[in-house]
Design a protein around this motif. Structure first.
Motif, PDB file in Angstrom:
ATOM      1  N   THR A  43     -89.386  85.581  72.163  1.00  0.00           N
ATOM      2  CA  THR A  43     -88.838  84.459  71.854  1.00  0.00           C
ATOM      3  C   THR A  43     -89.320  84.053  70.478  1.00  0.00           C
ATOM      4  N   MET A  44     -90.810  84.166  70.455  1.00  0.00           N
ATOM      5  CA  MET A  44     -91.350  84.095  69.054  1.00  0.00           C
ATOM      6  C   MET A  44     -92.651  85.083  69.011  1.00  0.00           C
ATOM      7  N   THR A  45     -92.809  85.652  67.723  1.00  0.00           N
ATOM      8  CA  THR A  45     -93.739  86.662  67.735  1.00  0.00           C
ATOM      9  C   THR A  45     -95.119  86.418  67.507  1.00  0.00           C
ATOM     10  N   ARG A  46     -95.285  85.023  67.298  1.00  0.00           N
ATOM     11  CA  ARG A  46     -96.502  84.472  67.196  1.00  0.00           C
ATOM     12  C   ARG A  46     -96.697  83.454  68.392  1.00  0.00           C
ATOM     13  N   PHE A  47     -97.632  83.767  69.370  1.00  0.00           N
ATOM     14  CA  PHE A  47     -97.555  83.116  70.677  1.00  0.00           C
ATOM     15  C   PHE A  47     -98.393  81.949  70.598  1.00  0.00           C
ATOM     16  N   PRO A  48     -98.003  80.887  71.372  1.00  0.00           N
ATOM     17  CA  PRO A  48     -98.826  79.450  71.257  1.00  0.00           C
ATOM     18  C   PRO A  48    -100.151  79.694  71.863  1.00  0.00           C
ATOM     19  N   GLY A  49    -101.078  78.963  70.712  1.00  0.00           N
ATOM     20  CA  GLY A  49    -102.469  79.513  71.106  1.00  0.00           C
ATOM     21  C   GLY A  49    -103.146  78.748  72.255  1.00  0.00           C
ATOM     22  N   GLU A  55     -96.770  73.455  74.999  1.00  0.00           N
ATOM     23  CA  GLU A  55     -95.985  72.212  75.348  1.00  0.00           C
ATOM     24  C   GLU A  55     -95.347  71.618  74.156  1.00  0.00           C
ATOM     25  N   THR A  56     -95.941  71.447  73.153  1.00  0.00           N
ATOM     26  CA  THR A  56     -95.564  70.673  72.045  1.00  0.00           C
ATOM     27  C   THR A  56     -94.275  71.273  71.245  1.00  0.00           C
ATOM     28  N   CYS A  57     -94.251  72.729  71.274  1.00  0.00           N
ATOM     29  CA  CYS A  57     -93.359  73.693  70.594  1.00  0.00           C
ATOM     30  C   CYS A  57     -91.907  73.401  71.304  1.00  0.00           C
ATOM     31  N   GLY A  58     -91.831  73.093  72.474  1.00  0.00           N
ATOM     32  CA  GLY A  58     -90.661  72.849  73.210  1.00  0.00           C
ATOM     33  C   GLY A  58     -89.666  74.059  73.317  1.00  0.00           C
ATOM     34  N   LEU A  59     -90.311  75.426  73.039  1.00  0.00           N
ATOM     35  CA  LEU A  59     -89.453  76.713  73.332  1.00  0.00           C
ATOM     36  C   LEU A  59     -89.648  77.515  74.564  1.00  0.00           C
ATOM     37  N   PRO A  60     -88.895  77.930  74.951  1.00  0.00           N
ATOM     38  CA  PRO A  60     -89.148  79.105  76.147  1.00  0.00           C
ATOM     39  C   PRO A  60     -90.107  80.248  75.488  1.00  0.00           C
ATOM     40  N   TRP A  61     -90.872  80.768  76.027  1.00  0.00           N
ATOM     41  CA  TRP A  61     -91.946  81.762  75.725  1.00  0.00           C
ATOM     42  C   TRP A  61     -91.532  82.897  76.675  1.00  0.00           C
ATOM     43  N   GLY A  62     -91.081  83.917  75.991  1.00  0.00           N
ATOM     44  CA  GLY A  62     -90.844  85.332  76.745  1.00  0.00           C
ATOM     45  C   GLY A  62     -90.191  86.294  76.091  1.00  0.00           C
ATOM     46  N   VAL A  63     -89.781  87.107  76.708  1.00  0.00           N
ATOM     47  CA  VAL A  63     -89.353  88.345  76.232  1.00  0.00           C
ATOM     48  C   VAL A  63     -88.112  89.005  76.686  1.00  0.00           C
ATOM     49  N   THR A  64     -87.414  89.861  76.194  1.00  0.00           N
ATOM     50  CA  THR A  64     -86.476  90.696  76.817  1.00  0.00           C
ATOM     51  C   THR A  64     -86.507  92.190  76.433  1.00  0.00           C
ATOM     52  N   LEU A  65     -86.241  93.165  77.232  1.00  0.00           N
ATOM     53  CA  LEU A  65     -86.346  94.417  77.056  1.00  0.00           C
ATOM     54  C   LEU A  65     -85.272  95.303  77.688  1.00  0.00           C
ATOM     55  N   THR A  66     -85.250  96.453  77.068  1.00  0.00           N
ATOM     56  CA  THR A  66     -84.251  97.364  77.710  1.00  0.00           C
ATOM     57  C   THR A  66     -85.018  98.727  77.771  1.00  0.00           C
ATOM     58  N   PRO A  67     -85.203  98.960  78.945  1.00  0.00           N
ATOM     59  CA  PRO A  67     -86.537 100.062  79.126  1.00  0.00           C
ATOM     60  C   PRO A  67     -85.917 101.523  79.050  1.00  0.00           C
ATOM     61  N   PHE A  68     -84.696 101.797  79.206  1.00  0.00           N
ATOM     62  CA  PHE A  68     -84.017 103.001  79.242  1.00  0.00           C
ATOM     63  C   PHE A  68     -83.340 103.353  77.874  1.00  0.00           C
ATOM     64  N   GLU A 536     -81.741  84.581  68.978  1.00  0.00           N
ATOM     65  CA  GLU A 536     -80.948  85.506  69.995  1.00  0.00           C
ATOM     66  C   GLU A 536     -81.558  85.670  71.422  1.00  0.00           C
ATOM     67  N   VAL A 537     -83.238  86.038  71.235  1.00  0.00           N
ATOM     68  CA  VAL A 537     -83.982  85.861  72.449  1.00  0.00           C
ATOM     69  C   VAL A 537     -84.080  84.671  73.046  1.00  0.00           C
ATOM     70  N   VAL A 538     -84.100  83.627  72.175  1.00  0.00           N
ATOM     71  CA  VAL A 538     -84.349  82.132  72.721  1.00  0.00           C
ATOM     72  C   VAL A 538     -83.035  81.831  73.771  1.00  0.00           C
ATOM     73  N   LEU A 539     -81.838  82.106  73.232  1.00  0.00           N
ATOM     74  CA  LEU A 539     -80.726  82.077  73.816  1.00  0.00           C
ATOM     75  C   LEU A 539     -80.664  82.753  74.959  1.00  0.00           C
ATOM     76  N   SER A 540     -81.058  84.078  75.087  1.00  0.00           N
ATOM     77  CA  SER A 540     -81.335  85.003  76.219  1.00  0.00           C
ATOM     78  C   SER A 540     -81.981  84.417  77.495  1.00  0.00           C
ATOM     79  N   ILE A 541     -83.058  83.929  77.368  1.00  0.00           N
ATOM     80  CA  ILE A 541     -84.020  83.021  78.509  1.00  0.00           C
ATOM     81  C   ILE A 541     -83.310  81.783  78.644  1.00  0.00           C
ATOM     82  N   LEU A 542     -82.583  81.232  77.773  1.00  0.00           N
ATOM     83  CA  LEU A 542     -81.746  79.705  78.194  1.00  0.00           C
ATOM     84  C   LEU A 542     -80.727  80.174  79.180  1.00  0.00           C
TER      85      LEU A 542
END
Length: 779
Positions: A43-49, A55-68, A536-542
């Protein structure tokens, strides 16, 4: 800020220590080639420190992956090697050795947890030749693993078609076409079985000159058992026929399928309560019997099994029957919330059966062809937890079932997979989302019975402590994906040989370990987080989060969660960029930047949230959204990679001045765009639907529909090839054809949509409403 967004937050599940269990996994399949990438997108390539930044950024923090998928996010294939079982692992966190690890002469330091680990003599010798050592060449590797169990066992992919004959002639004709398409896609060496179900189960032996069917009647009571096991009705080796030699016999058997008559059902099935005749669709007892039938020979007769269940309506007979009376006008009299009551399953039967299917390596795909309420909310677990897919077609006339069957079986796939994510010590996994079965013993380990090159999963993160990623060290966030899987590999000489070489003896099983290790950045400010966002990844997590919320608490809860999240995000963005200015001690909507004008990466989010709220996934029951269609969308959306999901939620509208020349690459979804662009041709890509619309003012000399080999047609054909499902293609001439199908996608204007539901807002009104919410929140 007053409080943290519930969507931005995530769970606090602690990763369990210790090694993964020694899973015995010995089946798989692989066919064809795909361009889908193993894109691990964050969702963001620079993670919250630190926790405050998270908490302040207000964004979901995560990843999506297509392993195969065949390639990684950079378009590179994995580096292949051997001896995956000898790859060094950290003694503390069990992460695998990778290119980010520091190595000394006799030891290496784990890049995830910092532990110093000794090297075995074999590893020292292996790493002394770094040019031939995959784990030192690339962070994306595929290593062969030794097969456990009998290495002499030949790969025998098994496919069983379960056909509902409590149906119509049209349903059976469509199912026959789909299965004939499936036969063309199946690889050599496959075994195929045909079973039917109604008030009885029919097993077909197609290996003789004439197909033979044997039936066993199913009990009408909900907890009854079959009079005899299917193995006693027909031995499994008679039921499962080699596709190589029995394709004609299978096709002949399909031609004999006929629907049960109403007389058969009422006579044999009997009457239910109050003299009402039972329907006779005994799917529950049939699928349970088939899973047990196959499971008795798992690892012996077959290496992998996939069941295709074709349903023309709800199971209404015997074990697993569903009460469809819960859908209807009874909510008005009982005061129940249909959007909440119709989403949970009404029986654990199919979820419990999914656990059994996982244990015996059976994947179930459900194809429902009906506009009748079938309660997919109860049936879906059988499919998604076994790694299968759920398809819904409202009628037989324009169904893409045959194309979907062929497409599904033609792409690469692996079987009996194990997926595990590990993180560096500063953060941890929260929730995991996707079509898998969680390991009952080990945390954050998922079992995937069938995984194709499109299957995508999502995870969100949380910080593991109050320190976060310290600014005083060089440590950066690390993420490692370990994916064990098995495939059926064809012989190298297959492409250069004739049909005689395609016997199953030339195929072999391969067990592999795929590892991908990532290093992300740590943001020093909220601005850095915002600038690194992937919408697009933010939308996926949402989407995953609102599906979970609406399934547990109802659609209203899911809508409220999404609405509140956008309000909080905009408020926190305005605060971070010091945009909101108080005038005379008060704040008005005029002082709010609701369009993220200072941050391009966030600008798509209001439109995406607006479109998601307008999608049938989150529209209300009273707006005419069928509950089964909502469940189908849940299953589809929760398996799509981010770019495909983005297109399914917010379609792309482009215009053409002629079939060979594009005019504008992107329009808003509004009638105003049609009138002001001056273009005669519009193309709308809504993922599952592709629509070509000719304006009523288009020059009659323009060819309609667009001719083959023109730019527009080539674009359409490319999109169709890239999709995981078969999109429906429509051509509409404005002023002459019914344009409702096209106009329903023009969502950005007020009061649009075929039902004319009066409370629907246009995009401008939606932004005004959000602005008012931000003002209330920031007071």
């Amino acid at each position: 800020m007053k409080r943290r967004s519930e969507i931005a937050g995530c769970g606090s599940v602690q990763i369990g220590g210790g090694d993964d269990s020694p899973y015995l996994i010995d089946s798989g399949g692989c066919k064809g080639d795909q361009s889908i990438r193993m894109a691990v997108r964050a969702t963001m390539t620079r993670f919250p420190g630190d926790p405050d930044a998270q908490e302040t950024c207000g964004l979901p923090w995560g990843v999506t992956l297509t392993p195969f998928a065949t390639k990684d996010e950079n378009g590179s294939p994995p580096v292949y090697g051997s001896d995956g079982h000898l790859l060094p692992r950290c003694e503390n966190c069990w992460a695998y050795y990778n290119t980010y690890c520091d190595q000394e002469q006799w030891a290496w330091i784990c890049a995830l947890c910092g532990t110093l680990n000794g090297l075995s003599s074999h590893s020292i010798a292996r790493h002394s030749l770094p040019d031939s050592c995959p784990e030192t060449l690339s962070s994306f590797i595929d290593l062969e693993l030794p097969l456990e169990g009998s290495e002499e066992m030949q790969p025998r992919p098994v496919y069983v078609a379960m056909v509902d004959i409590s149906s119509s002639e049209e349903f059976l004709e469509l199912t026959k076409s789909a299965l004939l398409a499936a036969l063309e896609a199946l690889g050599p060496g496959s075994l195929f079985g045909i079973a039917t179900f109604s008030h009885k189960i029919g097993l077909y032996d197609v290996q003789g000159a004439i197909p033979v069917v044997k039936n066993v009647f199913t009990p009408p009571d909900s907890d009854g058992n079959l009079a005899m096991d299917l193995e006693d009705v027909m031995p499994l080796f008679s039921f499962l026929a080699p596709v190589d030699t029995c394709k004609d016999g299978i096709a002949s058997a399909l031609e004999t399928l006929k629907p049960t008559t109403s007389w058969e059902r009422t006579t044999d099935a009997g009457q239910g309560l109050d003299g009402v005749f039972l329907g006779g669709r005994g799917f529950g007892v049939a699928i349970e019997a088939i899973v047990n039938y196959l499971g008795s020979e798992y690892g012996n007769t077959y290496a992998l099994a996939r069941v295709f269940a074709f349903l023309s309506g709800p199971p209404d007979y015997g074990p697993g029957q569903l009460d469809t009376r819960r859908y209807g006008e009874q909510y008005a009299s009982k005061g129940e919330d249909a959007d909440r009551a119709l989403l949970p399953e009404q029986t654990p039967f199919y979820k419990d059966l999914a656990a059994v299917a996982v244990q015996v390596g059976v994947c179930v795909d459900i194809f429902a062809v009906t506009n009748e309420y079938t309660d997919l909310a109860s049936l879906k677990f059988l499919s998604i937890e076994s790694g299968g897919s759920l398809f819904l077609y409202s009628n037989t006339d324009d169904s893409t079932l045959p194309q979907d069957m062929y497409r599904m079986l033609s792409r690469p796939y692996a079987f009996n997979c194990v997926l595990r994510l590990r993180t560096s010590t500063e953060f941890k996994l929260g929730h995991s989302y996707g079509h898998f079965f969680p390991d009952p013993q080990y945390e954050n380990v998922q079992h995937i019975i069938c995984c194709d090159s499109f299957a995508t999963y999502a995870y969100d993160f949380d910080l593991a402590n109050n320190t976060g990623f310290s600014r005083h060290t060089s440590e950066l966030p690390m993420l490692q994906i370990a994916f064990q899987y098995t495939v059926v590999v064809p012989p190298d000489e297959l492409s250069n040989s004739g049909p005689s070489s395609t016997s199953r003896e030339k195929y072999s099983l391969r067990r592999r370990l795929r590892i991908k290790t990532f290093q992300f950045g740590a943001a020093r400010s909220i601005n850095e987080i915002y600038d690194s966002v992937d919408p697009e990844v933010v939308l996926s997590i949402l989407v995953h989060k609102v599906i979970l919320a609406s399934s547990e608490k109802g659609v209203r809860e899911g809508r409220m969660l999404l609405h509140n999240w956008l309000v909080i995000l905009i408020a926190q963005y305005n605060d971070a960029y010091k945009i909101a200015q108080y005038e005379s001690g008060s704040l008005t909507t005029a002082n709010i930047d609701v369009a993220f004008s200072q941050c391009p990466q966030l600008q798509p989010l209001p439109q995406l949230v607006f479109a998601l709220l307008r999608n049938a996934l989150l529209r209300f029951h009273e707006e005419g959204v069928h509950p089964d269609y909502r469940i189908y969308l849940q299953c589809l959306f929760s398996a799509l990679e981010p770019s495909s999901l983005n297109r399914a939620i917010y379609p792309l509208l482009t215009s053409y001045s002629s079939p060979d020349k594009q005019a504008f690459p992107h329009h808003s979804l509004s009638r105003a765009a049609l009138m002001t662009s001056g273009s005669p041709i519009f193309f709308l890509d809504a993922f599952a639907s592709l629509i070509v619309f000719y304006s009523s003012t288009a020059d009659p000399a323009l060819p309609f529909p667009p001719p083959q080999n023109c730019l527009l047609r080539n674009t359409i054909n490319k999109l169709k090839q890239e999709r995981s499902i078969t999109p429906q293609l429509k051509f509409i001439r404005g002023g002459q054809d019914d344009a409702t199908a096209f106009e329903n996608y023009l969502i950005e204007e007020q009061y649009v949509g075929g039902n004319g539901f009066p409370s629907v807002l246009g995009f401008v009104s939606f932004l005004e409403e959000i602005s008012q919410g931000v003002v209330e929140y920031m007071k």
